[in-house]
Each structure stands twice: as C-alpha cells, then as structure tokens.
Design a protein around this motif. Structure first.
Motif, PDB file in Angstrom:
ATOM      1  N   GLN A 191     -30.833  34.774 -18.999  1.00 29.26           N
ATOM      2  CA  GLN A 191     -31.909  34.063 -18.306  1.00 29.26           C
ATOM      3  C   GLN A 191     -33.220  34.002 -19.074  1.00 29.26           C
ATOM      4  O   GLN A 191     -33.847  32.942 -19.164  1.00 29.26           O
ATOM      5  CB  GLN A 191     -32.142  34.683 -16.917  1.00 29.26           C
ATOM      6  N   LYS A 192     -33.659  35.133 -19.608  1.00 28.18           N
ATOM      7  CA  LYS A 192     -34.976  35.143 -20.258  1.00 28.18           C
ATOM      8  C   LYS A 192     -35.017  34.222 -21.468  1.00 28.18           C
ATOM      9  O   LYS A 192     -36.074  33.704 -21.841  1.00 28.18           O
ATOM     10  CB  LYS A 192     -35.360  36.576 -20.664  1.00 28.18           C
ATOM     11  N   TRP A 193     -33.853  33.989 -22.099  1.00 26.51           N
ATOM     12  CA  TRP A 193     -33.806  33.085 -23.242  1.00 26.51           C
ATOM     13  C   TRP A 193     -34.213  31.673 -22.857  1.00 26.51           C
ATOM     14  O   TRP A 193     -34.846  30.955 -23.640  1.00 26.51           O
ATOM     15  CB  TRP A 193     -32.402  33.091 -23.862  1.00 26.51           C
ATOM     16  N   VAL A 194     -33.867  31.276 -21.658  1.00 24.57           N
ATOM     17  CA  VAL A 194     -34.150  29.893 -21.245  1.00 24.57           C
ATOM     18  C   VAL A 194     -35.639  29.695 -20.957  1.00 24.57           C
ATOM     19  O   VAL A 194     -36.136  28.571 -20.964  1.00 24.57           O
ATOM     20  CB  VAL A 194     -33.249  29.496 -20.064  1.00 24.57           C
ATOM     21  N   ASP A 195     -36.392  30.782 -20.729  1.00 21.31           N
ATOM     22  CA  ASP A 195     -37.858  30.663 -20.658  1.00 21.31           C
ATOM     23  C   ASP A 195     -38.403  30.068 -21.956  1.00 21.31           C
ATOM     24  O   ASP A 195     -39.372  29.310 -21.962  1.00 21.31           O
ATOM     25  CB  ASP A 195     -38.500  32.039 -20.433  1.00 21.31           C
ATOM     26  N   ILE A 196     -37.772  30.452 -23.085  1.00 20.43           N
ATOM     27  CA  ILE A 196     -38.194  29.941 -24.388  1.00 20.43           C
ATOM     28  C   ILE A 196     -37.680  28.523 -24.620  1.00 20.43           C
ATOM     29  O   ILE A 196     -38.347  27.705 -25.245  1.00 20.43           O
ATOM     30  CB  ILE A 196     -37.685  30.874 -25.515  1.00 20.43           C
ATOM     31  N   ALA A 197     -36.505  28.241 -24.095  1.00 20.47           N
ATOM     32  CA  ALA A 197     -35.865  26.944 -24.359  1.00 20.47           C
ATOM     33  C   ALA A 197     -36.727  25.763 -23.926  1.00 20.47           C
ATOM     34  O   ALA A 197     -36.678  24.695 -24.541  1.00 20.47           O
ATOM     35  CB  ALA A 197     -34.510  26.884 -23.659  1.00 20.47           C
ATOM     36  N   VAL A 198     -37.530  25.953 -22.874  1.00 18.30           N
ATOM     37  CA  VAL A 198     -38.365  24.835 -22.399  1.00 18.30           C
ATOM     38  C   VAL A 198     -39.398  24.419 -23.461  1.00 18.30           C
ATOM     39  O   VAL A 198     -39.943  23.313 -23.401  1.00 18.30           O
ATOM     40  CB  VAL A 198     -39.076  25.179 -21.071  1.00 18.30           C
ATOM     41  N   LEU A 199     -39.668  25.282 -24.435  1.00 13.17           N
ATOM     42  CA  LEU A 199     -40.597  24.936 -25.515  1.00 13.17           C
ATOM     43  C   LEU A 199     -39.952  24.019 -26.545  1.00 13.17           C
ATOM     44  O   LEU A 199     -40.653  23.278 -27.241  1.00 13.17           O
ATOM     45  CB  LEU A 199     -41.082  26.209 -26.217  1.00 13.17           C
ATOM     46  N   TYR A 200     -38.639  24.075 -26.647  1.00 15.87           N
ATOM     47  CA  TYR A 200     -37.934  23.384 -27.725  1.00 15.87           C
ATOM     48  C   TYR A 200     -37.257  22.081 -27.297  1.00 15.87           C
ATOM     49  O   TYR A 200     -37.133  21.164 -28.105  1.00 15.87           O
ATOM     50  CB  TYR A 200     -36.842  24.294 -28.315  1.00 15.87           C
ATOM     51  N   PHE A 201     -36.806  22.030 -26.048  1.00 13.14           N
ATOM     52  CA  PHE A 201     -35.956  20.920 -25.618  1.00 13.14           C
ATOM     53  C   PHE A 201     -36.685  20.070 -24.591  1.00 13.14           C
ATOM     54  O   PHE A 201     -36.907  20.479 -23.447  1.00 13.14           O
ATOM     55  CB  PHE A 201     -34.633  21.458 -25.071  1.00 13.14           C
ATOM     56  N   LYS A 202     -37.064  18.884 -25.011  1.00 12.38           N
ATOM     57  CA  LYS A 202     -37.887  18.003 -24.171  1.00 12.38           C
ATOM     58  C   LYS A 202     -37.082  17.323 -23.074  1.00 12.38           C
ATOM     59  O   LYS A 202     -37.648  16.753 -22.149  1.00 12.38           O
ATOM     60  CB  LYS A 202     -38.575  16.942 -25.041  1.00 12.38           C
ATOM     61  N   GLY A 203     -35.754  17.377 -23.198  1.00 13.22           N
ATOM     62  CA  GLY A 203     -34.911  16.753 -22.179  1.00 13.22           C
ATOM     63  C   GLY A 203     -34.590  17.668 -21.012  1.00 13.22           C
ATOM     64  O   GLY A 203     -33.706  17.372 -20.206  1.00 13.22           O
ATOM     65  N   MET A 204     -35.314  18.793 -20.899  1.00 12.12           N
ATOM     66  CA  MET A 204     -35.100  19.714 -19.784  1.00 12.12           C
ATOM     67  C   MET A 204     -35.879  19.257 -18.560  1.00 12.12           C
ATOM     68  O   MET A 204     -37.062  18.921 -18.659  1.00 12.12           O
ATOM     69  CB  MET A 204     -35.537  21.126 -20.153  1.00 12.12           C
ATOM     70  N   HIS A 205     -35.232  19.290 -17.412  1.00 13.71           N
ATOM     71  CA  HIS A 205     -35.910  18.950 -16.162  1.00 13.71           C
ATOM     72  C   HIS A 205     -35.904  20.168 -15.249  1.00 13.71           C
ATOM     73  O   HIS A 205     -34.865  20.794 -15.029  1.00 13.71           O
ATOM     74  CB  HIS A 205     -35.212  17.787 -15.462  1.00 13.71           C
ATOM     75  N   ILE A 206     -37.069  20.508 -14.708  1.00 15.50           N
ATOM     76  CA  ILE A 206     -37.206  21.620 -13.769  1.00 15.50           C
ATOM     77  C   ILE A 206     -37.192  21.023 -12.365  1.00 15.50           C
ATOM     78  O   ILE A 206     -38.144  20.351 -11.953  1.00 15.50           O
ATOM     79  CB  ILE A 206     -38.498  22.413 -14.030  1.00 15.50           C
ATOM     80  N   ALA A 207     -36.106  21.240 -11.632  1.00 19.95           N
ATOM     81  CA  ALA A 207     -35.907  20.598 -10.327  1.00 19.95           C
ATOM     82  C   ALA A 207     -36.715  21.307  -9.245  1.00 19.95           C
ATOM     83  O   ALA A 207     -36.658  22.528  -9.112  1.00 19.95           O
ATOM     84  CB  ALA A 207     -34.427  20.608  -9.969  1.00 19.95           C
ATOM     85  N   SER A 208     -37.446  20.541  -8.461  1.00 19.35           N
ATOM     86  CA  SER A 208     -38.326  21.120  -7.437  1.00 19.35           C
ATOM     87  C   SER A 208     -37.754  21.019  -6.035  1.00 19.35           C
ATOM     88  O   SER A 208     -38.370  21.523  -5.087  1.00 19.35           O
ATOM     89  CB  SER A 208     -39.686  20.414  -7.477  1.00 19.35           C
ATOM     90  N   HIS A 209     -36.603  20.396  -5.866  1.00 13.76           N
ATOM     91  CA  HIS A 209     -35.992  20.241  -4.538  1.00 13.76           C
ATOM     92  C   HIS A 209     -35.706  21.622  -3.953  1.00 13.76           C
ATOM     93  O   HIS A 209     -35.000  22.433  -4.550  1.00 13.76           O
ATOM     94  CB  HIS A 209     -34.703  19.433  -4.676  1.00 13.76           C
ATOM     95  N   LYS A 210     -36.241  21.901  -2.770  1.00 11.50           N
ATOM     96  CA  LYS A 210     -36.112  23.242  -2.190  1.00 11.50           C
ATOM     97  C   LYS A 210     -34.719  23.521  -1.636  1.00 11.50           C
ATOM     98  O   LYS A 210     -34.413  24.656  -1.280  1.00 11.50           O
ATOM     99  CB  LYS A 210     -37.183  23.451  -1.119  1.00 11.50           C
ATOM    100  N   GLY A 211     -33.887  22.508  -1.566  1.00  9.51           N
ATOM    101  CA  GLY A 211     -32.513  22.729  -1.137  1.00  9.51           C
ATOM    102  C   GLY A 211     -31.604  23.196  -2.250  1.00  9.51           C
ATOM    103  O   GLY A 211     -30.418  23.444  -2.034  1.00  9.51           O
TER     104      GLY A 211
END
Length: 325
Positions: A191-211
């Motif tokens: 999991q902690k690795w993916v905190d870094i991944a958001v710096l490198y990969f611009k095609g990442m989407h952080i989904a805000s849907h609460k469901g």
C-alpha cells in the motif's frame, strides 16, 4: 471491452473469495471472476465447490522469483506481493481492451461496477482513498492512513494501456523485495508504495464515490442507509457499490478486529451496520467458513522459520540490555 475481477487468498479465505465471486456473478454477470490461490492445494478441500470460478495458483502464472520471495515473506506479505504479478499476467493474457480489477476476498458487491468501468474508460488506473472529506478533528482514518498508506489496496483497477502496464511493472519490481510489514521504516506491504506512484503516473484516478470501499476506516464520513432492499451511503442518491468487511470475525461484538480494544468499533456504536454484517456472516457460513477458516497454509514461509522462539538465555540478555538503556 473485456472485464476481469480477481482476488487473492490462501485456503483459509476461500469462503470469503466465493462470497465475493457470488456477488460479482449476481451484480456483474458479464464479468469474469478468478480466484488467485496463494497456497498449495489441500487434499481435504473439494475445490469443485468454487466452480464456476477459475482457480489459478500462484505458481501457474509464470514467475520464477516466487520461491525466493516465499523464503523471505510471511503469509500476508506474500499474498500482497503477488498482486501486480497477477495483474500483469491477466492484462497480458486478455490483451487490448481489457480492464482488470483486484478486489480483496473480504469484500462484497452490492451494485454493478459500471461507475468503475466509466472511470477506466478515461483513466489508466483507479484507486480508492481511505477518506474523501477533511474531518473536523483528528480522525482514526487519518491515523490509519499515516500508518498504512493513503489508499486501501483491497481494490485497484488497471486497464490495458502503456501507462497501466508501466505502473504494474513499477509496482511489481518494488514488491519483489520490499513488500514488508515494517511500519518503523515507513513500509506497509503493497500500500505505501502506491502513495509514491501518484507522483509518477498521470493516468491515476482517485475515486471519490462514497459507495466504493466503505469500511471501518472511513465510517466517520459514511453512514449506511437501507431503503427498499438496497444499500446507500449517507443518502439515497449514492448507492453502496462494495463494502469491505476488513478484520471482521463472525460472532464478534466489533465490526472489525483490527482495533479490538477500541469501543468505537462496536456494533452498539453503529447499529445500522448490524444487518449487513449479519447477512455477510450467513453467506460466509453457507460457503464453508467454519471448515475453511481454520485451514493452515500449505506453503512454507521462510520468514516463519526465521522467527524461532527466543531461548531463555537470549530473553535474559535482551531484558538486561533494555534495563541498562
């Protein structure tokens, strides 16, 4: 476009995996579901019970590094370390126009995944953050995020694309040797690795849907509502897509065992959760939980062999050193 969902588990979580698969079959009948078995076959288990779902063992996907990883990882570390390897295997197996989702076995779908498919139409990777709103005060979900990472990797979606494959390869390389439960060094499995991944990969989407990925760590911002046989989050405009029963032990007074000593995690504090947890518990037992949950791993984890009980002599030495300090 081909859509595939897979989960990963050892034999003791097969009841959970089948419960997840049954919910996918009900909500998304056009989606393939695969159980990645991170274990050896147990002669006491009838694996035909899990059909029509394919079971693909960890040693059937073509990576020769797994034996070395087994020698250094414990069961949780190894189960999470193989995740990007399975992602790569499935993306390459099905090829262009494929969307692959990893979902933890202790999750159940309550709606279809059209929302996720739409997100992957215009993005390469989809993640679910632990929290989507800033709490007024320090929140347990915030503290959990500091320890475990900003995103819960009980879910991730990746599509077949240049960036999707680049991300999977990047993640795979790092989990080869550094998928550890080592919070003092700032590492928590995958999991902690993916905190870094958001710096490198611009095609990442952080989904805000609460469901998406409702669980104990985000209950401060989410309230479950049942209306006309369906579940919603906060109000009837946002359907519950999937609930993560992380740490739940059937028969417990708590809805998660991750924080057993914290009264905030007792059902009496969140009575609206009782119904959905009772339903989930019944499904687990229908799918063999009583027998499967006590199965011991068939794999030999070198990490466990290294952790031999400390001798009395060494215990005394350790106590003396601690006293001197």
């Amino acid at each position: 476009m081909k859509t595939v969902v897979f989960t990963l588990c050892s034999n003791n979580y097969l009841a959970h995996a089948k419960t997840l698969g049954d919910s996918i079959r009900e909500m998304c009948p056009e989606t393939d579901f695969i159980i990645g078995l991170v274990d050896d076959f147990d002669p006491d288990i009838d694996y035909s019970f899990f059909s029509p779902y394919a079971i693909i063992k960890y040693d059937q996907i073509g990576f020769d590094c797994f034996e070395d990883m087994l020698s250094r990882y414990n069961i949780i570390e190894f189960n999470t370390a193989v995740k990007p390897y399975y992602l790569e295997y499935l993306l390459k197996k099905y090829g262009t126009d494929t969307k692959v989702y990893y979902i933890d076995p202790d999750i159940k779908l309550y709606s279809n995944i059209n929302h996720l498919n739409n997100l992957l139409d215009s993005n390469d990777i989809v993640l679910t953050p632990n929290l989507t709103e800033m709490p007024n005060e320090v929140d347990l979900g915030e503290l959990a995020s500091l320890r475990h990472g900003l995103f819960n990797l009980g879910f991730i979606g990746v599509k077949y694309s240049d960036e999707g494959l680049q991300f999977v390869n990047w993640w795979k390389i790092r989990l080869r040797n550094h998928c550890l439960i080592d919070k003092p060094r700032g590492i928590f499995v995958d999991q902690k690795w993916v905190d870094i991944a958001v710096l490198y990969f611009k095609g990442m989407h952080i989904a805000s849907h609460k469901g998406l990925n409702m669980a104990w760590w985000n209950l401060s911002e989410r309230k479950l509502i049942e209306s006309k046989g369906k579940y919603f989050v906060n109000d009837t405009s946002e359907e519950l897509i999937f609930f993560h029963f992380s740490g739940f032990k059937p028969g417990s007074v708590n809805f998660t065992g991750r924080n057993n000593d914290n009264p905030e995690y007792r059902f009496e504090k969140r009575p609206e959760l009782v119904g959905i947890f009772n339903e989930y518990k019944e499904l687990l037992f229908e799918n063999g939980y009583e027998k499967l949950s006590v199965c011991t791993p068939k794999l030999n984890f070198g990490y466990a062999l290294q952790k031999q009980p400390m001798s009395l002599k060494n215990k005394i030495k350790k106590a003396v050193k601690k006293f001197i300090k």
